[in-house]
Motif scaffolding. Structure first.
Motif, PDB file in Angstrom:
ATOM      1  N   UNK A  89       0.792  -1.226   0.000  1.00 28.93           N
ATOM      2  CA  UNK A  89       0.000   0.000   0.000  1.00 28.93           C
ATOM      3  C   UNK A  89       0.817   1.264   0.000  1.00 28.93           C
ATOM      4  N   UNK A  90       2.137   1.120  -0.157  1.00 27.35           N
ATOM      5  CA  UNK A  90       3.030   2.277  -0.197  1.00 27.35           C
ATOM      6  C   UNK A  90       3.773   2.287  -1.520  1.00 27.35           C
ATOM      7  N   UNK A  91       3.807   3.430  -2.172  1.00 26.17           N
ATOM      8  CA  UNK A  91       4.559   3.569  -3.417  1.00 26.17           C
ATOM      9  C   UNK A  91       6.037   3.697  -3.055  1.00 26.17           C
ATOM     10  N   UNK A  92       6.769   2.586  -3.222  1.00 24.94           N
ATOM     11  CA  UNK A  92       8.160   2.547  -2.771  1.00 24.94           C
ATOM     12  C   UNK A  92       9.086   1.786  -3.720  1.00 24.94           C
ATOM     13  N   UNK A  93       8.602   1.495  -4.931  1.00 30.25           N
ATOM     14  CA  UNK A  93       9.434   0.780  -5.889  1.00 30.25           C
ATOM     15  C   UNK A  93       9.399  -0.731  -5.737  1.00 30.25           C
TER      16      UNK A  93
END
Length: 198
Positions: A89-93
């Motif tokens: 749920x986190x845009x982190x690659x």
């Protein structure tokens, strides 16, 4: 931009309109999302859970769900890269699958970040508000069943909500103990091939 897709738990389905027998291999219905992966979706699994599942069993179950889609096309749709402590749920690659809280009524949610028609990251969160099983136990959500559906969103397929589509993997509702979404129907396969080819 990020979009969330979810499979929902709905106790109010009218079963008299649903085909009484599995018709998934004769039903050609599918709906595409306006974006998909143009490269192999490399994914990581956070196996941490409160259900007593071993990390190995979680990985085996989720990779089986991904392989269900990969087996229907010569394209390399998915590639498992290992376990992680990252949260979905986190845009982190990182494309991460794992458990976490979400709102009531949603069994799992897939987050899709995209530019134009190209997916650049996907995560899936299995909602900890529900009890989970790796073996289709009654009164629990089946991980492989739900993840096979969620991986369909990663492939670029949208939910179906018509009663006649009940037996397809991409039908947008699910129930406790359900396992039929572990295998793809004709419409699911045709949708995959519309995106990735034979």
């Amino acid at each position: 931009m990020v979009i969330e897709w979810s499979v929902e738990h709905n106790d109010r389905i009218t079963f008299n309109a649903i085909p009484p027998e599995d018709n998934s291999m004769s039903n050609p219905d599918y709906k595409l999302l306006p974006f998909h992966w143009y490269t192999t979706a490399e994914y990581w699994i956070n196996p941490k859970n409160n259900y007593g599942f071993s990390a190995d069993d979680v990985v085996a179950t989720i990779t089986a769900a991904a392989n269900t889609w990969d087996s229907q096309t010569s394209a390399n749709v998915f590639s498992y890269k290992g376990t992680t402590g990252r949260s979905p749920g986190k845009y982190d690659g990182y494309n991460v699958i794992g458990w976490g809280p979400y709102r009531a009524g949603v069994i799992a949610v897939t987050y899709i970040w995209y530019i134009g028609d190209r997916i650049i990251e996907s995560d899936t969160r299995l909602n900890t508000l529900y009890k989970w099983s790796l073996s289709g136990e009654p009164n629990k959500m089946d991980v492989q069943n739900i993840m096979t559906h969620e991986f369909g969103h990663w492939c670029g397929l949208d939910d179906l909500y018509a009663d006649e589509d009940y037996w397809l993997t991409m039908y947008g509702y699910a129930s406790y103990g359900e396992i039929y979404k572990r295998t793809l129907g004709l419409g699911d396969i045709l949708g995959l091939k519309a995106v990735y080819g034979e």
